[in-house]
Design a protein around this motif. Structure first.
Motif, PDB file in Angstrom:
ATOM      1  N   VAL A  58       0.833  -1.201   0.000  1.00  0.00           N
ATOM      2  CA  VAL A  58       0.000   0.000   0.000  1.00  0.00           C
ATOM      3  C   VAL A  58       0.870   1.255   0.000  1.00  0.00           C
ATOM      4  CG1 VAL A  58      -1.666   1.317   1.375  1.00  0.00           C
ATOM      5  CG2 VAL A  58      -1.988  -1.145   1.039  1.00  0.00           C
TER       6      VAL A  58
ATOM      7  N   ASP B 283      -2.109   7.466   7.137  1.00  0.00           N
ATOM      8  CA  ASP B 283      -2.686   6.120   7.081  1.00  0.00           C
ATOM      9  C   ASP B 283      -3.474   5.755   8.332  1.00  0.00           C
ATOM     10  OD1 ASP B 283      -0.768   5.602   9.010  1.00  0.00           O
ATOM     11  OD2 ASP B 283       0.486   4.353   7.722  1.00  0.00           O
TER      12      ASP B 283
ATOM     13  N   ARG C 156      -6.167   6.034   0.363  1.00  0.00           N
ATOM     14  CA  ARG C 156      -6.635   5.959  -1.027  1.00  0.00           C
ATOM     15  C   ARG C 156      -6.648   7.335  -1.688  1.00  0.00           C
ATOM     16  NH1 ARG C 156     -11.713   5.235  -1.287  1.00  0.00           N
ATOM     17  NH2 ARG C 156     -11.714   4.419  -3.435  1.00  0.00           N
TER      18      ARG C 156
ATOM     19  N   LEU D 175      -4.446   1.868  -6.791  1.00  0.00           N
ATOM     20  CA  LEU D 175      -4.680   1.657  -5.368  1.00  0.00           C
ATOM     21  C   LEU D 175      -6.059   2.169  -4.963  1.00  0.00           C
ATOM     22  CD1 LEU D 175      -3.571   0.775  -2.585  1.00  0.00           C
ATOM     23  CD2 LEU D 175      -2.861   3.155  -2.259  1.00  0.00           C
TER      24      LEU D 175
ATOM     25  N   LEU E 180      -8.293  -0.955  -3.673  1.00  0.00           N
ATOM     26  CA  LEU E 180      -8.262  -1.119  -2.227  1.00  0.00           C
ATOM     27  C   LEU E 180      -9.639  -0.779  -1.658  1.00  0.00           C
ATOM     28  CD1 LEU E 180      -6.672  -1.616   0.431  1.00  0.00           C
ATOM     29  CD2 LEU E 180      -6.161   0.844   0.436  1.00  0.00           C
TER      30      LEU E 180
ATOM     31  N   TYR F 297      -6.254  -4.508   5.053  1.00  0.00           N
ATOM     32  CA  TYR F 297      -6.226  -4.015   3.677  1.00  0.00           C
ATOM     33  C   TYR F 297      -6.681  -5.139   2.744  1.00  0.00           C
ATOM     34  CZ  TYR F 297      -3.352   0.024   5.127  1.00  0.00           C
ATOM     35  OH  TYR F 297      -2.884   1.182   5.712  1.00  0.00           O
TER      36      TYR F 297
END
Length: 685
Positions: free
Chosen positions: A361, A388, A395, A402, A406, A448
């Protein structure tokens, strides 16, 4: 005629017994023949060739059948995605030499492809124009089906090359003679095996050039794509393992006694590498030029209502029919009530407790092409990168691959046929990740989770009843293969490589200036997130690294990662510095509030005891699936042994091919580097 067919089956049995060590002659003789017609009369029409090929497709080619327990399984147990049990290969002593193992050193599929070709080619003749052909049906069809079987043999051999390196090259059905079978067991140098595979792929491409079959079948473009894959694999392996026991002529190469004084066909390993790189660029360019401007669009959006525009790249992994998706060179068709799988259900939940890693990620770039670490800390960001501390934040403003793939809590997973009760295995709305749920089908291991393979239509979510198409090969790989091979060959990016790279970034909705990314790359920071930052324990140059990064992000959860890590020799550093696989940022973030029970107290147990359901905050604020308690394998991180780059050969196989019965030291087969010849023993180094 029946007697002759049973004699053929007996020959298969002996070959498998001596070379595969898994099936007895009696087992084969007790089976009903696959056909009541003899080979002489069966392989006489294009329809018969096609029927035989159709039987081999699911046995040799990748499909969702192999992915039910994790999106595209070969990415699992890498730095990209994981479950909560460390793979034996990342321990010092859990991967051991088997005595017998069904899938170890197995030749059944190779025998079947060889038998087909031995029956068909005499009927076709030696003239490529088909002037000697006696097989009924249109000539382009006959040639195409022959090409398909050459491809299947090559693809099966490529699997063996990846697993074992040096390998026997067998082109004919093995005769019913023990001495001949033992002789055929001798391993050939790995580069010779790669050359053999490429020759088969070139034959396949030549035979298939006269007709365009539906993309549910192997075709010329697929043959060229895999030619580029094989050639790049071998070139990078030879380059990165040069001088070691893992390449012919390297120090300690176990094949030295059998192949005394071995000389590379091109005269040196450097020239041999060049040979393969040229093969890779040649094949990749032919495919890449054809499809560069036909890549599936990515709008960067995840539809959240039935009236929202479709994002074609999401749809590419969730349609029943991919015939009109040019980027998909080959796909496998499924059908409701006939042939189904469970990948949809997995993708709409927690992917069977398989999750993306924090390293993957964080490795995705920002939308402007800058690395994440140029925007404050990973935890907090700087307002462009949002940090995060919540999954939704990671995102934002990112590479759309991603932000699209995700999943984020609160997103709607189902938009169509929402009342279709056949779709029982589904979370209508993406929940908070069930990281404390140990259920193998509904738990979330890293927090995730990837969306690839999930449809927005509930009809595909019956338990075991999914039937959207499986993407088998994508043209995008040709662009990436060319970029890497040409850079290794020339030491710079030529115009074609630059155009390919820009096309990939354009499709991802990113700034096309990859040179800006390269300039801002800090390899010490990349090494925190990506094993591909290394070759042989040393950091690679920035340009090569960013080519590798592009490949990692493009093929997230598509089964190429472990292959790439091995050919890059990207795990040596783990021997000295074990790597800790991590997931989402759990502790000291608002996400802790997601796990408050009905009694108002946290359901998270991270005290290091065997009752723990998450790792402790003392070890890391990030979720560590292997580190809930000290006795858990992998608690001290993922390590590595050099031997693990190749599979060990089972002891029974060494015994069967020994000149003195049972004495493995007299076997014509040599064990792979640093693996012992005693069963149930770990690698020596």
């Amino acid at each position: 005629m029946r007697h002759k067919y049973i004699q053929h089956i007996a020959q298969v049995a002996l070959a498998v017994a001596l070379l595969g060590g898994t099936t007895s002659c009696e087992d084969f003789l007790n089976r009903e023949p696959m056909s009541k017609l003899s080979p002489e009369t069966y392989y006489t029409s294009a329809a018969q060739l096609e029927a035989n090929l159709n039987d081999e497709y699911p046995n040799i080619l990748p499909s969702y059948g192999q992915w039910d327990y994790g999106i595209y399984g070969e990415d699992n147990d890498t730095d990209n995605q994981t479950d909560d049990y460390i793979h034996d290969r990342f321990t010092t002593d859990q991967w051991r030499v088997p005595h017998t193992e069904e899938d170890n050193w197995k030749f059944e599929r190779i025998y079947r492809t060889n038998f087909f070709l031995s029956q068909v080619m005499p009927k076709f003749g030696t003239a490529m124009d088909g002037s000697q052909n006696t097989i009924s049906g249109t000539l382009p069809d006959v040639k195409h089906y022959i090409g398909e079987m050459y491809f299947l043999r090559a693809f099966e051999y490529f699997k063996k090359l990846q697993l074992f390196g040096d390998f026997p090259i067998i082109t004919e059905p093995l005769v019913d003679n023990a001495a001949s079978l033992v002789e055929a067991s001798k391993r050939q140098p790995r580069n010779e095996v790669a050359r053999f595979i490429i020759e088969d792929l070139e034959r396949a491409a030549e035979f298939m050039k006269d007709v365009d079959k539906a993309t549910t079948r192997i075709n010329r473009d697929v043959a060229l794509l895999i030619k580029s894959r094989v050639a790049l694999f071998e070139a990078s392996w030879l380059k990165n393992f040069a001088g070691t026991a893992f390449v012919p002529g390297g120090e300690g190469w176990p094949g030295a006694a059998l192949h005394s004084g071995y000389a590379y066909p091109e005269g040196s390993i450097e020239k041999e590498i060049e040979f393969f790189l040229k093969k890779a660029t040649e094949a990749a360019k032919e495919v890449g030029d054809k499809y560069m401007n036909r890549l599936t669009q990515n709008t960067g959006l995840v539809p959240q209502s039935a009236t929202d525009p479709v994002n074609p790249i999401l749809d590419m992994y969730a349609q029943e029919d991919l015939s009109n998706v040019p980027e998909v060179l080959m796909w496998r068709q499924y059908a409701r009530g006939i042939e189904t799988y469970n990948i949809n259900a997995a993708a709409c939940r927690g992917n069977y407790r398989i999750g993306l890693t924090r390293g993957l990620v964080q490795n995705f770039l920002m939308q402007d092409g800058t690395p994440v670490y140029t925007h404050g800390t990973y935890s907090d960001g700087d307002g462009y990168y949002m940090g995060d501390k919540e999954i939704g934040n990671v995102r934002m403003n990112r590479d759309s691959r991603l932000s699209v793939f995700l999943k984020e809590p609160g997103q709607k997973n189902i938009l169509f046929e929402v009342d279709n009760n056949e779709g029982t295995e589904v979370f209508m709305e993406e929940p908070y990740p069930g990281i404390t749920n140990s259920d193998s089908e509904r738990g979330y291991v890293t927090g995730y989770v990837v969306r690839k393979g999930g449809s927005f239509n509930r009809k595909y979510y019956a338990n075991g009843g999914g039937y959207t198409a499986a993407v088998v090969f994508r043209a995008t790989e040709a662009l990436l293969n060319y970029m890497e091979a040409s850079y290794l060959l020339n030491g710079s990016l030529d115009a074609t490589a630059q155009n390919y790279w820009k096309a990939l970034r354009r499709r991802a909705g990113m700034d096309e200036d990859f040179n800006k990314t390269i300039a801002l790359t800090d390899m010490s920071k990349e090494a925190e997130n990506d094993w591909g930052a290394y070759t042989a324990g040393k950091l690679v140059d920035k340009t090569l690294y960013n080519i590798r990064r592009e490949r990692r992000c493009e093929f997230m959860a598509e089964g190429l990662r472990y292959m790439d890590l091995r050919r890059w020799r990207a795990m040596d550093q783990l021997m000295e510095n074990p790597y800790h696989i991590e997931g989402m940022h759990l502790w000291n973030t608002p996400m802790e509030e997601w796990y408050i029970g009905e009694n108002g107290k946290s359901i998270l147990i991270g005290d290091g005891s065997e009752n723990s359901n998450v790792s402790s905050k003392e070890r890391s604020e990030y979720l560590r699936p292997f580190e809930r308690y000290a006795a858990q394998p992998g608690y001290e991180g993922c390590t590595w042994k050099m031997a693990h780059y190749l599979q060990p050969i089972m002891v029974k196989q060494l015994q069967l091919t020994a000149s003195t019965p049972g004495d493995v030291s007299t076997s014509v087969i040599y064990q792979n580097p640093y693996w012992p010849v005693t069963a149930d023993q770990p690698a020596e180094r």
